[in-house]
Design an enzyme around this catalytic site. Structure first.
Site, PDB file in Angstrom:
ATOM      1  N   CYS A 142      -9.675  20.091  -1.601  1.00 24.33           N
ATOM      2  CA  CYS A 142      -8.423  19.412  -1.959  1.00 24.33           C
ATOM      3  C   CYS A 142      -7.930  18.521  -0.812  1.00 24.33           C
ATOM      4  O   CYS A 142      -8.629  17.600  -0.425  1.00 24.33           O
ATOM      5  CB  CYS A 142      -7.376  20.424  -2.405  1.00 24.33           C
ATOM      6  N   LYS A 163       1.769  14.277 -11.256  1.00 25.40           N
ATOM      7  CA  LYS A 163       0.836  15.259 -10.721  1.00 25.40           C
ATOM      8  C   LYS A 163      -0.365  15.444 -11.647  1.00 25.40           C
ATOM      9  O   LYS A 163      -0.205  15.586 -12.866  1.00 25.40           O
ATOM     10  CB  LYS A 163       1.551  16.604 -10.539  1.00 25.40           C
ATOM     11  N   SER A 192      -4.784  20.402  -9.213  1.00 25.23           N
ATOM     12  CA  SER A 192      -3.359  20.429  -8.879  1.00 25.23           C
ATOM     13  C   SER A 192      -3.163  19.579  -7.631  1.00 25.23           C
ATOM     14  O   SER A 192      -3.283  20.067  -6.516  1.00 25.23           O
ATOM     15  CB  SER A 192      -2.886  21.869  -8.637  1.00 25.23           C
ATOM     16  N   HIS A 235      -9.887  22.724  -7.377  1.00 26.01           N
ATOM     17  CA  HIS A 235      -9.709  24.122  -6.972  1.00 26.01           C
ATOM     18  C   HIS A 235     -10.536  25.106  -7.800  1.00 26.01           C
ATOM     19  O   HIS A 235      -9.989  25.920  -8.550  1.00 26.01           O
ATOM     20  CB  HIS A 235      -8.232  24.497  -7.057  1.00 26.01           C
ATOM     21  N   GLU A 237     -11.807  27.632  -6.644  1.00 24.30           N
ATOM     22  CA  GLU A 237     -11.519  28.958  -6.110  1.00 24.30           C
ATOM     23  C   GLU A 237     -10.295  29.613  -6.741  1.00 24.30           C
ATOM     24  O   GLU A 237     -10.050  30.816  -6.563  1.00 24.30           O
ATOM     25  CB  GLU A 237     -11.338  28.890  -4.584  1.00 24.30           C
ATOM     26  N   ARG A 249       6.960  28.372 -11.175  1.00 19.22           N
ATOM     27  CA  ARG A 249       7.724  28.175  -9.935  1.00 19.22           C
ATOM     28  C   ARG A 249       8.506  26.872  -9.995  1.00 19.22           C
ATOM     29  O   ARG A 249       9.694  26.816  -9.640  1.00 19.22           O
ATOM     30  CB  ARG A 249       6.765  28.154  -8.741  1.00 19.22           C
TER      31      ARG A 249
END
Length: 307
Positions: A142, A163, A192, A235, A237, A249
């Site tokens: 990233c 985003k 992200s 990502h 992972e 969030r």
């Protein structure tokens, strides 16, 4: 082979419960074998979660891996207890005399800030330069991948108007790449980020090879084979619920955000998401570890000594 991590690292018990083979430091000493030395420069805010995510993937390798946790000098994370950092992390300045078979640089949520304005950018530049002499192979993720592409190749990042957020299909462009051994023709990956690397900029660099890309969100995996660097923009992972945690969030903080694309079943955020990328995450990291094993010197002290 199991992964060797500190006995009391929080990830230890979690990995054991998941069935990942983990070796204590005491048991590792008894084995007459040189484990691959992997360093993790963990820039993510929740360092404990990232340790678990990366250790899970490294621990699936058939080779013995010893993981060392590295941090940026004086930067104090807000989301990780200080006693955890003191117990398990080594500042890069204290680790820079070491050599590593592999070195992972994670992302961090600063992609909207110009590189030169990031407070720890001067140290990042020193670390990137250091990897050329003290590390056999690197994997950057990233923001870490964007920053490394900029530092080594001058590839710019471009800000996005909204985003890039969700799970997107990636197309394999170089099926013969050893890093993509065993991959399907396409695969899903969580994304992200607020910035992107453009394929046209990668194509302008003769030493870079674009391995995978998304039709909607562009570049995903890039390789510099001469320098044994792998750049992963997204990502793989991530846990199953990582994007959901980010989404809820932001909702709680009244941050404008759309639901992550193709993530919640039927678009219903009340339903638990299904992990559709785990197998390819394991494949990518296992292939990377195998490439390191095939090419790294037996004497780790010879890393950086020459061709």
């Amino acid at each position: 082979m199991p992964i060797k991590i500190p006995d009391k690292l929080p990830a230890f018990d979690a990995l054991v419960k998941e069935g990942v083979r983990v070796m204590t430091e005491t048991a590792a000493i008894r084995q007459d074998i040189r484990p691959l030395q992997i360093g993790l420069l963990n820039l993510m805010p929740n360092k404990i979660r990232t340790e678990l995510q990366m250790a899970r993937l490294l621990g699936a390798s058939p080779l013995q891996v010893e993981l060392s946790l590295i941090r940026i000098g004086d930067h104090k994370p807000k989301n990780t207890p200080e006693d955890h950092m003191l117990a398990f992390y080594q500042a890069w300045e204290d680790a820079k005399d070491r050599t590593f078979d592999g070195f992972i640089v994670t992302g961090t949520p600063v992609e909207t800030i110009p590189y030169e304005d990031v407070t720890f950018w001067p140290e990042m530049q020193r670390i990137f330069d250091w990897t050329q002499t003290n590390v056999h192979s690197t994997m950057s993720v990233c923001w870490g991948a964007m920053a490394a592409l900029y530092h080594f190749h001058g590839v710019p990042k471009h800000q996005l108007s909204e985003k890039a957020f969700g799970v997107y299909r990636q197309r394999i462009l170089k099926p013969a790449s050893p890093y993509l051994n065993g991959f399907s023709d396409d695969f899903s990956v969580p994304i992200s980020r607020w910035a992107e690397i453009r394929a046209s900029d990668v194509a302008d660099c003769s030493d870079l090879t674009l391995l995978t890309r998304s039709e909607e969100k562009g570049v995903c995996v890039v390789e510099d084979s001469r320098s044994r660097r792998l750049y992963v923009l997204d990502h793989l992972e991530y846990d199953s619920g990582s994007l959901a945690e980010e989404y809820f969030r932001d909702i709680k903080a009244n941050v404008p955000i759309k639901p992550p694309f193709d993530y919640f079943p039927g678009g219903d955020s009340s339903l638990p998401p299904r992990n559709r990328w785990r197998s390819h995450a394991h494949l990518l990291v296992s292939n990377w570890i195998n490439e390191i094993y095939q090419t790294t010197p037996f004497d780790i002290g010879q890393i950086g000594a020459g061709p």
